[in-house]
Design a protein around this motif. Sequence first.
Motif, PDB file in Angstrom:
ATOM      1  N   LEU A 108       0.823  -1.215   0.000  1.00  0.00           N
ATOM      2  CA  LEU A 108       0.000   0.000   0.000  1.00  0.00           C
ATOM      3  C   LEU A 108       0.859   1.267   0.000  1.00  0.00           C
ATOM      4  CD1 LEU A 108      -2.872  -0.927   2.483  1.00  0.00           C
ATOM      5  CD2 LEU A 108      -3.003  -0.712   0.008  1.00  0.00           C
ATOM      6  N   ALA A 109       2.086   1.190   0.438  1.00  0.00           N
ATOM      7  CA  ALA A 109       2.962   2.359   0.495  1.00  0.00           C
ATOM      8  C   ALA A 109       3.362   2.814  -0.904  1.00  0.00           C
ATOM      9  CB  ALA A 109       4.200   2.056   1.328  1.00  0.00           C
ATOM     10  N   ILE A 110       3.543   1.894  -1.833  1.00  0.00           N
ATOM     11  CA  ILE A 110       3.978   2.245  -3.199  1.00  0.00           C
ATOM     12  C   ILE A 110       2.930   3.152  -3.876  1.00  0.00           C
ATOM     13  CG2 ILE A 110       4.509   1.315  -5.479  1.00  0.00           C
ATOM     14  CD1 ILE A 110       5.778  -1.098  -3.999  1.00  0.00           C
ATOM     15  N   PRO A 111       1.639   2.789  -3.930  1.00  0.00           N
ATOM     16  CA  PRO A 111       0.663   3.699  -4.549  1.00  0.00           C
ATOM     17  C   PRO A 111       0.538   5.025  -3.805  1.00  0.00           C
ATOM     18  CG  PRO A 111      -0.300   1.514  -4.301  1.00  0.00           C
ATOM     19  CD  PRO A 111       1.018   1.509  -3.593  1.00  0.00           C
ATOM     20  N   LEU A 112       0.672   4.986  -2.478  1.00  0.00           N
ATOM     21  CA  LEU A 112       0.588   6.240  -1.724  1.00  0.00           C
ATOM     22  C   LEU A 112       1.754   7.164  -2.050  1.00  0.00           C
ATOM     23  CD1 LEU A 112      -0.647   5.026   1.781  1.00  0.00           C
ATOM     24  CD2 LEU A 112      -1.899   6.366   0.083  1.00  0.00           C
ATOM     25  N   ILE A 113       2.951   6.607  -2.233  1.00  0.00           N
ATOM     26  CA  ILE A 113       4.104   7.432  -2.615  1.00  0.00           C
ATOM     27  C   ILE A 113       3.894   8.016  -4.012  1.00  0.00           C
ATOM     28  CG2 ILE A 113       6.570   7.332  -3.193  1.00  0.00           C
ATOM     29  CD1 ILE A 113       6.867   5.279  -0.907  1.00  0.00           C
ATOM     30  N   LYS A 114       3.380   7.203  -4.945  1.00  0.00           N
ATOM     31  CA  LYS A 114       3.106   7.697  -6.303  1.00  0.00           C
ATOM     32  C   LYS A 114       2.023   8.781  -6.280  1.00  0.00           C
ATOM     33  CE  LYS A 114       4.551   3.683  -8.952  1.00  0.00           C
ATOM     34  NZ  LYS A 114       4.171   2.661  -9.909  1.00  0.00           N
ATOM     35  N   LEU A 115       1.008   8.588  -5.462  1.00  0.00           N
ATOM     36  CA  LEU A 115      -0.053   9.591  -5.344  1.00  0.00           C
ATOM     37  C   LEU A 115       0.496  10.889  -4.772  1.00  0.00           C
ATOM     38  CD1 LEU A 115      -3.060  10.276  -5.559  1.00  0.00           C
ATOM     39  CD2 LEU A 115      -3.340   9.384  -3.243  1.00  0.00           C
ATOM     40  N   GLY A 116       1.404  10.802  -3.812  1.00  0.00           N
ATOM     41  CA  GLY A 116       2.034  12.000  -3.249  1.00  0.00           C
ATOM     42  C   GLY A 116       2.834  12.751  -4.302  1.00  0.00           C
ATOM     43  N   ARG A 117       3.584  12.023  -5.141  1.00  0.00           N
ATOM     44  CA  ARG A 117       4.342  12.671  -6.228  1.00  0.00           C
ATOM     45  C   ARG A 117       3.398  13.351  -7.219  1.00  0.00           C
ATOM     46  NH1 ARG A 117       8.528   7.756  -7.397  1.00  0.00           N
ATOM     47  NH2 ARG A 117       9.806   8.010  -5.517  1.00  0.00           N
ATOM     48  N   THR A 118       2.298  12.672  -7.537  1.00  0.00           N
ATOM     49  CA  THR A 118       1.317  13.255  -8.474  1.00  0.00           C
ATOM     50  C   THR A 118       0.733  14.539  -7.895  1.00  0.00           C
ATOM     51  OG1 THR A 118       0.765  11.044  -9.267  1.00  0.00           O
ATOM     52  CG2 THR A 118      -0.801  12.804  -9.762  1.00  0.00           C
ATOM     53  N   LEU A 119       0.418  14.521  -6.627  1.00  0.00           N
ATOM     54  CA  LEU A 119      -0.122  15.727  -5.995  1.00  0.00           C
ATOM     55  C   LEU A 119       0.909  16.852  -5.962  1.00  0.00           C
ATOM     56  CD1 LEU A 119      -2.210  14.231  -3.044  1.00  0.00           C
ATOM     57  CD2 LEU A 119      -3.053  15.289  -5.138  1.00  0.00           C
ATOM     58  N   ASP A 120       2.180  16.514  -5.761  1.00  0.00           N
ATOM     59  CA  ASP A 120       3.239  17.540  -5.797  1.00  0.00           C
ATOM     60  C   ASP A 120       3.335  18.174  -7.185  1.00  0.00           C
ATOM     61  OD1 ASP A 120       3.855  17.163  -3.157  1.00  0.00           O
ATOM     62  OD2 ASP A 120       5.547  15.779  -3.544  1.00  0.00           O
ATOM     63  N   GLU A 121       3.288  17.344  -8.231  1.00  0.00           N
ATOM     64  CA  GLU A 121       3.342  17.866  -9.606  1.00  0.00           C
ATOM     65  C   GLU A 121       2.114  18.728  -9.914  1.00  0.00           C
ATOM     66  OE1 GLU A 121       5.788  17.711 -11.876  1.00  0.00           O
ATOM     67  OE2 GLU A 121       6.987  16.758 -10.307  1.00  0.00           O
ATOM     68  N   ALA A 122       0.956  18.308  -9.435  1.00  0.00           N
ATOM     69  CA  ALA A 122      -0.260  19.095  -9.660  1.00  0.00           C
ATOM     70  C   ALA A 122      -0.154  20.439  -8.955  1.00  0.00           C
ATOM     71  CB  ALA A 122      -1.483  18.331  -9.172  1.00  0.00           C
ATOM     72  N   THR A 123       0.410  20.457  -7.775  1.00  0.00           N
ATOM     73  CA  THR A 123       0.592  21.714  -7.041  1.00  0.00           C
ATOM     74  C   THR A 123       1.539  22.642  -7.794  1.00  0.00           C
ATOM     75  OG1 THR A 123       0.257  20.540  -4.955  1.00  0.00           O
ATOM     76  CG2 THR A 123       1.297  22.703  -4.830  1.00  0.00           C
ATOM     77  N   LYS A 124       2.635  22.073  -8.336  1.00  0.00           N
ATOM     78  CA  LYS A 124       3.576  22.886  -9.117  1.00  0.00           C
ATOM     79  C   LYS A 124       2.893  23.456 -10.368  1.00  0.00           C
ATOM     80  CE  LYS A 124       7.734  20.355  -7.754  1.00  0.00           C
ATOM     81  NZ  LYS A 124       8.798  19.435  -8.229  1.00  0.00           N
ATOM     82  N   ALA A 125       2.088  22.647 -11.043  1.00  0.00           N
ATOM     83  CA  ALA A 125       1.398  23.108 -12.253  1.00  0.00           C
ATOM     84  C   ALA A 125       0.397  24.219 -11.931  1.00  0.00           C
ATOM     85  CB  ALA A 125       0.688  21.933 -12.924  1.00  0.00           C
TER      86      ALA A 125
END
Length: 129
Positions: free
Chosen positions: A22-39
């Motif tokens: 479960l940690a792997i998808p949560l880490i990927k989701l965190g990266r996606t949210l970081d990129e969305a915040t930057k955009a």
Amino acid sequence: MSPGQIAALVAAGAFVLLVLLLAIPLIKLGRTLDEATKAIRAAQERSDPLLTGANTTLTHVNTQLERVDGITANARAVTGNVSALTSLFTATMGGPLVKAAAVSYGISKAVRARRKRREAGSTRRRRGR
């Protein structure tokens, strides 16, 4: 080791494996949210000058519309003055001009009729001779 302890170790191992999976998808989701915040930040930075320009444009448009309103009001006043002037001219000069036109039309019609009679009389005299 007792069977209860082995079962507890197996359950603990399964729980650790579940947490890792479960940690792997949560880490990927965190990266996606970081990129969305930057955009979103980049879009906001780019939209500020655009909105400032739009605000300036709207200010100029409103200024021009105020000028057009002034021009329209002046045109309305001129139209009213022309209408009043036309009414005044019609009231003062319209009647006499109509009468003068009627008299000139009557005179020209009488002159034409007289010429036709003269021409008809001269044509009869020529034939009669």
